[in-house]
Design a protein around this motif. Structure first.
Motif, PDB file in Angstrom:
ATOM      1  N   ARG A   1       0.940  -1.157   0.012  1.00 53.49           N
ATOM      2  CA  ARG A   1       0.202  -0.023  -0.151  1.00 53.49           C
ATOM      3  C   ARG A   1       0.701   1.016   0.196  1.00 53.49           C
ATOM      4  O   ARG A   1       0.682   2.183  -0.663  1.00 53.49           O
ATOM      5  N   ARG A   2       1.950   1.242   0.765  1.00 55.08           N
ATOM      6  CA  ARG A   2       2.658   2.303   0.960  1.00 55.08           C
ATOM      7  C   ARG A   2       3.612   2.616  -0.473  1.00 55.08           C
ATOM      8  O   ARG A   2       4.096   3.632  -0.838  1.00 55.08           O
ATOM      9  N   LEU A   3       3.838   1.441  -1.018  1.00 57.37           N
ATOM     10  CA  LEU A   3       4.631   1.588  -2.220  1.00 57.37           C
ATOM     11  C   LEU A   3       3.663   2.286  -3.363  1.00 57.37           C
ATOM     12  O   LEU A   3       4.103   2.814  -4.308  1.00 57.37           O
ATOM     13  N   THR A   4       2.494   1.750  -3.183  1.00 60.13           N
ATOM     14  CA  THR A   4       1.388   2.404  -3.997  1.00 60.13           C
ATOM     15  C   THR A   4       1.237   3.890  -4.048  1.00 60.13           C
ATOM     16  O   THR A   4       1.264   4.741  -5.034  1.00 60.13           O
ATOM     17  N   ASP A   5       1.387   4.321  -2.859  1.00 69.81           N
ATOM     18  CA  ASP A   5       1.535   5.891  -2.544  1.00 69.81           C
ATOM     19  C   ASP A   5       2.777   6.611  -3.188  1.00 69.81           C
ATOM     20  O   ASP A   5       2.478   7.757  -3.741  1.00 69.81           O
ATOM     21  N   ILE A   6       3.908   5.771  -3.011  1.00 65.23           N
ATOM     22  CA  ILE A   6       5.040   6.034  -3.739  1.00 65.23           C
ATOM     23  C   ILE A   6       4.901   6.267  -5.352  1.00 65.23           C
ATOM     24  O   ILE A   6       5.454   7.089  -5.993  1.00 65.23           O
ATOM     25  N   ALA A   7       4.195   5.126  -5.850  1.00 65.70           N
ATOM     26  CA  ALA A   7       4.239   5.054  -7.220  1.00 65.70           C
ATOM     27  C   ALA A   7       3.394   6.182  -7.739  1.00 65.70           C
ATOM     28  O   ALA A   7       3.815   6.308  -9.058  1.00 65.70           O
ATOM     29  N   ALA A   8       2.318   7.002  -7.097  1.00 67.97           N
ATOM     30  CA  ALA A   8       1.852   8.166  -7.681  1.00 67.97           C
ATOM     31  C   ALA A   8       3.013   9.116  -8.165  1.00 67.97           C
ATOM     32  O   ALA A   8       2.783   9.559  -9.375  1.00 67.97           O
ATOM     33  N   ASP A   9       3.907   9.507  -7.369  1.00 66.06           N
ATOM     34  CA  ASP A   9       4.780  10.547  -7.662  1.00 66.06           C
ATOM     35  C   ASP A   9       5.848   9.913  -8.771  1.00 66.06           C
ATOM     36  O   ASP A   9       6.190  10.702  -9.834  1.00 66.06           O
ATOM     37  N   MET A  10       6.040   8.632  -8.649  1.00 65.77           N
ATOM     38  CA  MET A  10       7.046   7.979  -9.781  1.00 65.77           C
ATOM     39  C   MET A  10       6.255   8.087 -11.161  1.00 65.77           C
ATOM     40  O   MET A  10       7.054   8.296 -12.155  1.00 65.77           O
ATOM     41  N   THR A  11       5.022   7.656 -11.194  1.00 61.66           N
ATOM     42  CA  THR A  11       4.199   7.555 -12.389  1.00 61.66           C
ATOM     43  C   THR A  11       4.277   9.318 -13.011  1.00 61.66           C
ATOM     44  O   THR A  11       4.392   9.279 -14.339  1.00 61.66           O
ATOM     45  N   THR A  12       3.862  10.145 -12.208  1.00 61.94           N
ATOM     46  CA  THR A  12       3.819  11.442 -12.779  1.00 61.94           C
ATOM     47  C   THR A  12       5.140  12.191 -13.162  1.00 61.94           C
ATOM     48  O   THR A  12       5.217  12.546 -14.326  1.00 61.94           O
ATOM     49  N   TRP A  13       6.400  11.739 -12.372  1.00 62.99           N
ATOM     50  CA  TRP A  13       7.598  12.348 -12.788  1.00 62.99           C
ATOM     51  C   TRP A  13       8.089  11.440 -14.180  1.00 62.99           C
ATOM     52  O   TRP A  13       8.732  12.194 -14.686  1.00 62.99           O
ATOM     53  N   ALA A  14       7.910  10.009 -14.339  1.00 62.78           N
ATOM     54  CA  ALA A  14       8.573   9.292 -15.428  1.00 62.78           C
ATOM     55  C   ALA A  14       7.682   9.908 -16.484  1.00 62.78           C
ATOM     56  O   ALA A  14       8.387  10.150 -17.772  1.00 62.78           O
ATOM     57  N   ARG A  15       6.470  10.391 -16.286  1.00 62.66           N
ATOM     58  CA  ARG A  15       5.841  11.017 -17.656  1.00 62.66           C
ATOM     59  C   ARG A  15       6.327  12.453 -17.950  1.00 62.66           C
ATOM     60  O   ARG A  15       6.559  12.597 -19.054  1.00 62.66           O
ATOM     61  N   ARG A  16       6.667  13.077 -16.761  1.00 60.59           N
ATOM     62  CA  ARG A  16       7.141  14.398 -17.106  1.00 60.59           C
ATOM     63  C   ARG A  16       8.548  14.265 -17.634  1.00 60.59           C
ATOM     64  O   ARG A  16       9.005  15.093 -18.717  1.00 60.59           O
ATOM     65  N   LEU A  17       9.389  13.192 -17.366  1.00 62.76           N
ATOM     66  CA  LEU A  17      10.567  13.123 -18.101  1.00 62.76           C
ATOM     67  C   LEU A  17      10.644  12.302 -19.364  1.00 62.76           C
ATOM     68  O   LEU A  17      11.524  12.031 -20.079  1.00 62.76           O
ATOM     69  N   ASN A  18       9.400  12.015 -19.889  1.00 60.49           N
ATOM     70  CA  ASN A  18       9.030  11.249 -21.015  1.00 60.49           C
ATOM     71  C   ASN A  18       9.712  10.066 -21.179  1.00 60.49           C
ATOM     72  O   ASN A  18      10.445   9.557 -22.224  1.00 60.49           O
ATOM     73  N   LEU A  19       9.894   9.091 -19.952  1.00 61.77           N
ATOM     74  CA  LEU A  19      10.656   8.026 -20.157  1.00 61.77           C
ATOM     75  C   LEU A  19       9.881   7.010 -20.902  1.00 61.77           C
ATOM     76  O   LEU A  19       8.675   6.714 -20.943  1.00 61.77           O
ATOM     77  N   GLY A  20      10.684   6.066 -21.585  1.00 61.29           N
ATOM     78  CA  GLY A  20      10.138   4.859 -22.225  1.00 61.29           C
ATOM     79  C   GLY A  20       8.947   4.048 -21.547  1.00 61.29           C
ATOM     80  O   GLY A  20       9.247   3.703 -20.582  1.00 61.29           O
ATOM     81  N   GLN A  21       7.827   3.926 -22.287  1.00 65.79           N
ATOM     82  CA  GLN A  21       6.784   3.029 -21.905  1.00 65.79           C
ATOM     83  C   GLN A  21       6.038   3.819 -20.735  1.00 65.79           C
ATOM     84  O   GLN A  21       4.988   3.348 -20.111  1.00 65.79           O
ATOM     85  N   ALA A  22       6.564   4.975 -20.200  1.00 67.47           N
ATOM     86  CA  ALA A  22       5.658   5.505 -19.042  1.00 67.47           C
ATOM     87  C   ALA A  22       4.393   6.089 -19.475  1.00 67.47           C
ATOM     88  O   ALA A  22       3.546   6.018 -18.551  1.00 67.47           O
ATOM     89  N   ALA A  23       4.257   6.644 -20.625  1.00 67.46           N
ATOM     90  CA  ALA A  23       2.982   7.215 -21.098  1.00 67.46           C
ATOM     91  C   ALA A  23       2.081   6.042 -21.081  1.00 67.46           C
ATOM     92  O   ALA A  23       0.770   6.241 -20.740  1.00 67.46           O
ATOM     93  N   ALA A  24       2.270   5.007 -21.683  1.00 66.97           N
ATOM     94  CA  ALA A  24       1.218   3.699 -21.663  1.00 66.97           C
ATOM     95  C   ALA A  24       1.066   2.806 -20.566  1.00 66.97           C
ATOM     96  O   ALA A  24       0.090   2.111 -20.226  1.00 66.97           O
ATOM     97  N   ALA A  25       1.757   3.262 -19.286  1.00 69.91           N
ATOM     98  CA  ALA A  25       1.525   2.435 -18.178  1.00 69.91           C
ATOM     99  C   ALA A  25       0.693   3.101 -17.436  1.00 69.91           C
ATOM    100  O   ALA A  25       0.499   4.159 -17.075  1.00 69.91           O
ATOM    101  N   ASP A  26      -0.153   2.258 -16.647  1.00 66.35           N
ATOM    102  CA  ASP A  26      -1.059   2.665 -15.580  1.00 66.35           C
ATOM    103  C   ASP A  26      -0.378   3.088 -14.345  1.00 66.35           C
ATOM    104  O   ASP A  26      -0.804   4.180 -13.833  1.00 66.35           O
TER     105      ASP A  26
END
Length: 650
Positions: A481-506
């Motif tokens: 559950r706590r890793l899921t909270d961390i994942a919210a920022d990870m997902t946002t910042w990965a898309r911000r950097l336009n990292l590979g496959q980040a845009a298509a990942a849930d």
């Protein structure tokens, strides 16, 4: 805990150290050319925080530096952590100073070991708020328990240039032996999903499971003992039956019946047959037999002598008869008997040896006839003597037979007595074994097994209760559950950097089982090692650690409040680069985006997180970047700038 200053002290004791100062709660950039010592900053920090074996290069640091010192800040205090250069592969020596916010780096002459690595880690752990507890691995795990400390917390704060670009590992020293499991074991605690109580519960569970196994072993041993006693009891019953102590034994008697029959066998008494001394009687018979054998031998010798005489007499009388028969032929002579015996009667020639006269021959014949008559008178006496000897011999032989029968009867009687005595010994031995078996068996009554069964039930209930308590904690679910909270920022910042496959990942998250970044997509999970390009590997490392430390700061977890990254932009420059500022065709927009994310995350944490970056890049067109630079190791005014001052190398 954040870093205030790093100091290197010369081996010759010169008073002025080489000092690199950091700004707490902000982005700190240390930029410069290659081979100026930027990467060694991370290794020195790791060493000063308690690592026993440094990974510092031999030159020029090893030739010049005598002490390393790190000044760290806590909310209301400071600590100085100094370590001497190791004389060999490692050292445990340390110097620790504590004080208020005015504490600063010491002079070179003030450096002296006053502690060791274990104490250094213990004090840092206490200052950080790491609770004093020992991690207990699950039962059956092939690893040992260990004390949670700054040693595991530091693994979350450092990323050297090889680790930040590693597609298979996410954390510092993860690929070293045992480190990955240590991170898996302690990350739930540092995230707040587990704590000392859970570890204590698991420790109690391990102890309860150990007690349950012991109770089960004791009960199994009791069952085996009872089965062995029953089998031994039946065997004793068979022996007692063979010796006549029991009349009949059932084929498969019950345990209670076995004991009753054994007790019955103990009550049977037998007449005692004492030893009988037959030595004198046997001696008398042996002496008598010896005398009779001697007498028989004498009689046999006498009879043999008599037989020889008889044979010689018969031979003599036979010879007499033969000679007498021959001499009787002289009676056939008439007047010729008076012829001249010196002349041959046939040829009338004189004889060389004259013949005996006929009268002499007749006289000899008469003498032979007399001797023959005398021999005939001796024969009846000889026969009578033989019959007497034979009768006497037969009497001796009969007495020998009687003597032999008496000896055989005596031996048989002796054997019977010995058999009776042996039987008494066997009976006594069997009864002794029965008595021992009953005495030994009395130490494990039926009530003993019942008590062991009750003990096992109590142990099982204790294990079940502790297991339920641990299941209620559900550390794995809470960690996820706590890793899921961390994942919210990870997902946002990965898309911000336009990292590979980040845009298509849930979701972009950290996998505790893999200790790596994982992208969750509709078509399945995608681990980092299946995403190409070093740019993506470094980018995902950055967003993972930035999101992790942001979470740790929000929840005030006992992890040092700094993140140190070495060469996060290495993917955008040649492998062997002297100065990144000379590379014009690099993707400077992406490099800028990386540093802007680092700046924004530092600002987002509002002073609670310190980010230290050692890199080749120098964004001269961005004032905020220049304001973040704490050291710029590029030539200036014709002088080389680096971690080790030029004059130290002279």
């Amino acid at each position: 805990m954040q870093l205030l200053a790093l100091a290197l002290y010369h081996r010759d004791g010169r008073p002025t150290p080489r000092v690199v100062r950091f700004r707490p709660g902000a982005l700190n950039i240390l930029t410069g050319e290659s081979e100026t010592g930027k990467s060694e900053i991370l290794d020195i920090v790791d060493y000063c925080l308690g690592r026993s074996t440094p990974s510092l290069p031999d030159e020029p640091i090893d030739q010049t530096v005598g002490w390393y010192a790190l000044l760290v800040a806590f909310p209301d205090s400071r600590m100085l952590l100094a370590r001497p250069r190791p004389a060999g592969a490692s050292t445990t020596q340390a110097m620790i100073l504590t004080g208020d916010t005015s504490l600063d780096l010491p002079r070179a002459d003030q450096l002296t070991p006053n502690s060791n690595v274990a104490a250094l880690r213990a004090q840092l752990s206490a200052r950080l708020g790491i609770e004093d507890f020992r991690f207990q691995p699950p039962a059956g795990a092939a690893r040992s328990a260990f004390n949670v400390s700054i040693a595991q917390a530091t693994l979350l704060c450092l990323q050297n240039q090889n680790e930040i670009a590693d597609k298979k590992a996410l954390f510092h020293r993860q690929t070293e032996n045992g480190m990955a499991q240590a991170i898996k074991d302690t990350l739930p605690y540092f995230l707040g999903a587990a704590g000392p109580q859970q570890a204590l519960n698991r420790h109690h569970l391990n102890e309860a499971q150990r007690a349950q196994r012991a109770a089960q072993r004791k009960l199994d041993d009791a069952y085996r003992h009872r089965e062995a006693v029953d089998a031994g009891g039946v065997a004793l019953l068979r022996l007692a039956q063979n010796e006549g102590l029991l009349d009949e034994v059932p084929q498969a008697p019950a345990p209670e019946e076995i004991r009753q029959l054994l007790e019955q066998a103990l009550t049977v008494t037998t007449s005692v047959v004492g030893p009988v001394d037959l030595t004198d009687r046997r001696y008398q018979l042996d002496e008598e037999r010896r005398a009779l054998r001697e007498q028989l031998q004498q009689l046999d010798e006498t009879l043999a002598l008599l037989d020889r005489w008889q044979k010689q007499g018969e031979d003599f009388t036979g010879e007499l008869r033969l000679q007498l028969g021959r001499l009787k032929a002289i009676n056939l002579l008439g007047p010729e008997g008076d012829h001249d015996h010196s002349v041959c009667p046939m040829c009338t020639q004189p004889l060389e040896h004259p013949d005996a006269p006929a009268a002499e021959i007749l006289t000899l014949a008469e003498e032979l006839a007399g001797e023959l008559d005398q021999a005939r008178t001796v024969q009846p006496i000889r026969d009578e003597h033989r019959r007497s000897l034979q009768s006497e011999r037969a009497a001796v032989v009969e007495r020998l037979k009687v003597n032999g029968a008496q000896l055989r009867e005596l031996t048989a009687s002796d054997d019977r007595m010995r058999h009776l005595q042996d039987q008494q010994v066997r009976i006594a031995r069997v009864q002794g074994r029965i008595d021992q078996a009953l005495t030994t068996g009395s130490g494990s009554p039926a009530g003993g097994i019942a008590q062991l069964q009750d003990n096992l039930v109590v142990a099982q209930e204790n294990v079940a209760g502790l297991q339920a308590l641990i299941d209620e904690d559900d550390v794995a679910s809470e960690t996820e559950r706590r890793l899921t909270d961390i994942a919210a920022d990870m997902t946002t910042w990965a898309r911000r950097l336009n990292l590979g496959q980040a845009a298509a990942a849930d979701e972009v998250t950290i996998s505790l089982s893999q200790l790596n970044v994982v992208l969750r997509r509709p078509q399945g999970r995608l681990p980092l090692n299946r995403i190409g390009s070093a740019k993506n590997w470094i980018g995902y490392h950055m967003v993972a650690h930035l999101a992790l430390h942001t979470y740790l700061r929000r929840h005030h977890r006992p992890v040092p409040a700094f993140l140190m990254l070495d060469q996060p932009t290495q993917a955008f420059f040649p492998a062997k680069i002297k100065d990144a500022t000379t590379v014009r065709d690099a993707d400077w927009d992406t490099v800028t985006a990386y540093f802007e994310l680092l700046r924004d995350v530092a600002d987002l944490n509002d002073g609670a997180l310190q980010i230290i970056v050692c890199d080749h890049a120098n964004l001269t067109d961005h004032p905020w970047f220049q304001e973040s630079i704490v050291e710029n190791w590029r030539p200036h005014d014709g002088r080389r700038r680096a971690l080790i001052p030029t004059d130290w190398l002279d």
